[in-house]
Scaffold this active site. Sequence first.
Site, PDB file in Angstrom:
ATOM      1  N   TYR A  92      22.670 -13.697  16.247  1.00  0.00           N
ATOM      2  CA  TYR A  92      23.118 -14.849  15.074  1.00  0.00           C
ATOM      3  C   TYR A  92      23.375 -15.884  15.314  1.00  0.00           C
ATOM      4  O   TYR A  92      23.795 -17.321  14.734  1.00  0.00           O
ATOM      5  CB  TYR A  92      24.737 -14.148  14.020  1.00  0.00           C
ATOM      6  CG  TYR A  92      23.793 -12.668  13.541  1.00  0.00           C
ATOM      7  CD1 TYR A  92      22.943 -12.907  12.155  1.00  0.00           C
ATOM      8  CD2 TYR A  92      23.973 -11.351  14.298  1.00  0.00           C
ATOM      9  CE1 TYR A  92      22.374 -11.385  11.735  1.00  0.00           C
ATOM     10  CE2 TYR A  92      23.704 -10.358  13.178  1.00  0.00           C
ATOM     11  CZ  TYR A  92      22.963 -10.531  12.211  1.00  0.00           C
ATOM     12  OH  TYR A  92      22.808  -8.896  11.801  1.00  0.00           O
ATOM     13  N   PHE A  95      32.677  -4.268   8.039  1.00  0.00           N
ATOM     14  CA  PHE A  95      31.545  -4.601   6.628  1.00  0.00           C
ATOM     15  C   PHE A  95      30.334  -4.484   6.782  1.00  0.00           C
ATOM     16  O   PHE A  95      29.379  -4.869   6.020  1.00  0.00           O
ATOM     17  CB  PHE A  95      32.319  -5.562   6.128  1.00  0.00           C
ATOM     18  CG  PHE A  95      32.853  -7.048   6.733  1.00  0.00           C
ATOM     19  CD1 PHE A  95      31.564  -7.665   6.338  1.00  0.00           C
ATOM     20  CD2 PHE A  95      33.808  -7.458   7.082  1.00  0.00           C
ATOM     21  CE1 PHE A  95      31.124  -9.137   7.007  1.00  0.00           C
ATOM     22  CE2 PHE A  95      33.143  -8.843   7.670  1.00  0.00           C
ATOM     23  CZ  PHE A  95      32.534  -9.921   7.913  1.00  0.00           C
TER      24      PHE A  95
END
Length: 410
Positions: free
Chosen positions: A123, A410
């Site tokens: 990322y 998450f």
Amino acid sequence: MTTELRAPSASEWDAWFGCLEVAFGGVATSPESRELYAALAASERSVGHRDGADWVGTAGAYRFRVTVPGGAEVPAAGVTMVSVAATHRRRGLLTSMMRRQLDDVRSWGEPLAVLTASEPGIYGRFGYGAATGEMRLEIDTARVLLTVPPGTDAVRVRYASPERALAACEAVYGRLTAGRPGSLVRQPGWDRMAVLDPEQSREGGSALQCVLAERDGEVTGYATYRIKPEWDGSGPRGRVLLRDLAALDPASCAALWRFLFDIDLTSVLECRNRPTDDAVLHMVSDVRRCGVRVRDGMYVRLVDLGTALEARGYRTPVDVVLEVEDDFCPWNAGRWRLTTDAKGAASCRRTEDAADLALSVRELGAAYLGGVSLTALAAAGRVRELREGALAQVSSAFSWDVEPWCPHGF
């Protein structure tokens, strides 16, 4: 071969999620986990690539609020469920989903995007910087002793049902979030994640167990964990698998750690996500026998740079012009003057003044929560000082007393 990039409808969510499961190895998610994920994930905040009748790419974004230095709760998109089918690699699907997603996050008025990465190399090219760490411990409780503070013996530790104790545990969690940058402020439904306990996720351990710390009838802390029984020729060698531990004061914290160290038939305490400044490091007699490892935790991406930098607090006064590179979100690129007033409130506005520091939005994301030093990034060649003394000033201002930490994935 072409694909269609769009949001799944509510009726398509199961098929969309099935693409994610295949990309992560093909192991079916437990029914109770899948039901909770579906309840928390908004299909309109998800995107994916569809090739004919098949979903071949996925990316979702929860609605979060993240605590930043100074205690503010900043709206953030919690990037999640990102996958590309192995049949469609190296065709730009991930880049197009990241492009669409960040445009959406900007339109939603959320100045931050955050994620936890399955692989750390993915990322950075989209402007995400590793902003928190998570410490892993494997403590030899048969040989490591604890030194506890005064008042620990006055704390009562008792067993409780994780479900029945959930409200009390969430109250403790909620009181702690303001003091820990990187904490996720619980949104509706997310308390259920704390007690989600599918059998296939227990790794051979027991069902989830819970203890509460109490003083004068008030719950002052909690721990949730599993026991994984193990034996060899010399006897029991069970493992305690810690899930969560939180406490409002040092004595309650110590009482919970002491309980975990003293569980019968166990000799190892395994902790997979603790803050890098956890107090337990200063209670143990031999840190070398605690198997300390630190890895990347939550990644931060500034989507609305000015709003994000104005939302957080600063440790020292600052007046600096930042030259920011951001090819992926060009609305952030350029020069920004960051200042704080006498009361500590920050202002971040565009300027034509000469720059003092040059860096990319990735470095700003890494430093944003106060846990990564701009001075260290400069030593790696990722921040350039253009005015003498500016680096030390800004690095000090961005730092914080408490290490940032994201308590759960998450």
